[in-house]
Design a protein around this motif. Structure first.
Motif, PDB file in Angstrom:
ATOM      1  N   MET A 221       0.820  -1.204   0.000  1.00  0.00           N
ATOM      2  CA  MET A 221       0.000   0.000   0.000  1.00  0.00           C
ATOM      3  C   MET A 221       0.860   1.264   0.000  1.00  0.00           C
ATOM      4  SD  MET A 221      -3.121  -1.046  -0.112  1.00  0.00           S
ATOM      5  CE  MET A 221      -4.070   0.374   0.414  1.00  0.00           C
ATOM      6  N   VAL A 222       2.097   1.126   0.423  1.00  0.00           N
ATOM      7  CA  VAL A 222       3.023   2.254   0.398  1.00  0.00           C
ATOM      8  C   VAL A 222       3.903   2.209  -0.842  1.00  0.00           C
ATOM      9  CG1 VAL A 222       4.926   3.378   1.631  1.00  0.00           C
ATOM     10  CG2 VAL A 222       3.037   2.377   2.914  1.00  0.00           C
ATOM     11  N   VAL A 223       4.359   1.007  -1.205  1.00  0.00           N
ATOM     12  CA  VAL A 223       5.323   0.869  -2.295  1.00  0.00           C
ATOM     13  C   VAL A 223       4.693   1.200  -3.639  1.00  0.00           C
ATOM     14  CG1 VAL A 223       6.759  -0.787  -3.551  1.00  0.00           C
ATOM     15  CG2 VAL A 223       6.751  -0.786  -1.051  1.00  0.00           C
ATOM     16  N   VAL A 224       3.462   0.716  -3.890  1.00  0.00           N
ATOM     17  CA  VAL A 224       2.839   0.936  -5.201  1.00  0.00           C
ATOM     18  C   VAL A 224       2.599   2.419  -5.475  1.00  0.00           C
ATOM     19  CG1 VAL A 224       0.777   0.496  -6.576  1.00  0.00           C
ATOM     20  CG2 VAL A 224       1.844  -1.369  -5.320  1.00  0.00           C
ATOM     21  N   PRO A 225       1.963   3.184  -4.580  1.00  0.00           N
ATOM     22  CA  PRO A 225       1.831   4.628  -4.864  1.00  0.00           C
ATOM     23  C   PRO A 225       3.181   5.328  -5.010  1.00  0.00           C
ATOM     24  CG  PRO A 225       0.333   3.963  -3.104  1.00  0.00           C
ATOM     25  CD  PRO A 225       1.241   2.813  -3.346  1.00  0.00           C
ATOM     26  N   LEU A 226       4.163   4.883  -4.205  1.00  0.00           N
ATOM     27  CA  LEU A 226       5.487   5.499  -4.314  1.00  0.00           C
ATOM     28  C   LEU A 226       6.111   5.210  -5.675  1.00  0.00           C
ATOM     29  CD1 LEU A 226       7.775   7.063  -2.976  1.00  0.00           C
ATOM     30  CD2 LEU A 226       8.606   4.890  -2.033  1.00  0.00           C
ATOM     31  N   ALA A 227       5.958   3.969  -6.163  1.00  0.00           N
ATOM     32  CA  ALA A 227       6.500   3.616  -7.477  1.00  0.00           C
ATOM     33  C   ALA A 227       5.812   4.414  -8.583  1.00  0.00           C
ATOM     34  CB  ALA A 227       6.329   2.116  -7.723  1.00  0.00           C
ATOM     35  N   LEU A 228       4.499   4.559  -8.499  1.00  0.00           N
ATOM     36  CA  LEU A 228       3.778   5.341  -9.505  1.00  0.00           C
ATOM     37  C   LEU A 228       4.185   6.817  -9.468  1.00  0.00           C
ATOM     38  CD1 LEU A 228       0.202   3.793  -9.143  1.00  0.00           C
ATOM     39  CD2 LEU A 228       1.871   3.377 -10.949  1.00  0.00           C
ATOM     40  N   ALA A 229       4.375   7.340  -8.262  1.00  0.00           N
ATOM     41  CA  ALA A 229       4.796   8.742  -8.154  1.00  0.00           C
ATOM     42  C   ALA A 229       6.194   8.935  -8.735  1.00  0.00           C
ATOM     43  CB  ALA A 229       4.755   9.180  -6.687  1.00  0.00           C
ATOM     44  N   LEU A 230       7.091   7.984  -8.487  1.00  0.00           N
ATOM     45  CA  LEU A 230       8.443   8.092  -9.037  1.00  0.00           C
ATOM     46  C   LEU A 230       8.428   7.995 -10.564  1.00  0.00           C
ATOM     47  CD1 LEU A 230      10.520   5.980  -6.485  1.00  0.00           C
ATOM     48  CD2 LEU A 230      10.573   8.451  -6.818  1.00  0.00           C
ATOM     49  N   ILE A 231       7.583   7.102 -11.088  1.00  0.00           N
ATOM     50  CA  ILE A 231       7.473   6.993 -12.550  1.00  0.00           C
ATOM     51  C   ILE A 231       6.982   8.299 -13.142  1.00  0.00           C
ATOM     52  CG2 ILE A 231       6.184   5.863 -14.402  1.00  0.00           C
ATOM     53  CD1 ILE A 231       6.261   3.298 -12.758  1.00  0.00           C
ATOM     54  N   MET A 232       5.965   8.875 -12.528  1.00  0.00           N
ATOM     55  CA  MET A 232       5.429  10.140 -13.029  1.00  0.00           C
ATOM     56  C   MET A 232       6.470  11.242 -12.945  1.00  0.00           C
ATOM     57  SD  MET A 232       2.713  11.310 -14.377  1.00  0.00           S
ATOM     58  CE  MET A 232       2.290  12.949 -14.924  1.00  0.00           C
TER      59      MET A 232
END
Length: 318
Positions: free
Chosen positions: A153-164
């Protein structure tokens, strides 16, 4: 197993000037031995232990006759100040967080862990009345699953934010970054459909597969959009640039997707031990790559043509 239970009588102990500590010393001497000093042999030290030869499971009359010395010097038999009896009890007492614990274990086969535990929780809640001070906790693999789910729940939003963020810094255009980011929902659709077709539940390995899938899906869109922008910088029109990019980048996009998807095929089809962890991950990646590639080649050009940044017209005054 069989235990020797010794229940001291505090009133009788006080009458003879004895204490609970005296009973404990005797109990220790019966069970494991009581340390009374040390023996020196050169530089080596050895504990001197006093232990009764009478076993715990022996005759109660012999155990009751064990002498205790009161402060007044009077010798008092153990049986006069305590009640001795043989009882049965557990071989091992498990503890967790300073509480006694009884473990009930079972394996899950043929279905997913989450629904199995949910059914177990419903059955326990409906049919088990716990005494005061008792509680039920679900641990083992399910406990690890909950911990991993919370981390996702923390890693997935963080990964998406880093990609963006990386797309925005690479393209210097939030509009272009958002268009490329459409590859992420495209990939999610394919991954979910693939899990549904194979009747696989969502698991932690499937979540990891989605994270790996996001990078490849975004990469395909990045190849297409950057090539179109390069054509626009070279003087091509907006519509012409995206049309040529979709045509000329077809092979690289398909090659990238096929290389990644074919590499996961053995994992998706494996039935070896441990494959229950590999199959969801591989299925998500393969299904997501199929949908992301198709939508990148068919939908992304139309979206870029409608919303993509256009080259600024330059007017030269003579």
């Amino acid at each position: 197993m069989q235990y020797l239970r010794i229940d001291p009588d505090r009133t009788k102990l006080a009458r003879y000037g004895l204490t609970i500590a005296d009973i404990n010393i005797t109990t220790e001497a019966i069970a494991v031995g009581h340390k009374v000093g040390q023996v020196l042999e050169g530089e080596r030290r050895f504990d001197m232990m006093v232990k009764f030869d009478q076993p715990i499971t022996g005759d109660l009359d012999s155990l009751s006759a064990i002498p205790l010395r009161a402060n007044t010097g009077q010798i008092v038999p153990l049986g006069d100040v305590a009640t001795l009896q043989h009882t049965t009890g557990p071989v091992l007492v498990n503890r967790d967080k300073q509480s006694r614990r009884v473990i009930v274990e079972f394996n899950v086969r043929g279905r997913d862990l989450g629904s199995t535990v949910a059914d177990a929780q419903a059955a326990v809640a409906a049919g088990v009345t716990l005494p005061v001070g008792y509680r039920v906790e679900y641990g083992g693999t399910f406990e690890h699953y909950l911990a991993a789910r919370d981390r996702l729940m923390v890693v997935v939003p963080l990964a998406l934010a880093l990609i963006m963020f990386m797309l925005w810094t690479a393209l210097s255009s939030m509009r272009s970054a958002l268009i490329i980011f459409l590859g992420v929902p495209f990939a999610v659709v394919g991954g979910v459909v693939a899990l549904w077709l194979r009747d696989l539940p969502f698991s932690i390995s499937a979540g990891v597969g989605f994270i790996a899938l996001f990078g490849v899906a975004v990469l395909n869109g990045l190849v297409l959009v950057t090539f179109a922008q390069r054509l626009q910088d070279g003087g091509a029109g907006h519509d012409e640039a995206i049309a040529q990019a979709a045509e000329l980048r077809l092979r690289p996009v398909l090659t990238t997707a096929l290389v990644a998807a074919l590499g996961f095929v053995p994992m998706a089809l494996s039935t070896a031990p441990g494959s229950e962890v590999q199959r969801p991950l591989a299925t998500v990646v393969i299904g997501g790559l199929v949908s992301a590639t198709l939508l990148t080649l068919l939908v992304l050009p139309a979206v870029y043509d409608r919303f993509g940044p256009r080259a600024q017209a330059v007017t030269i005054a003579a």
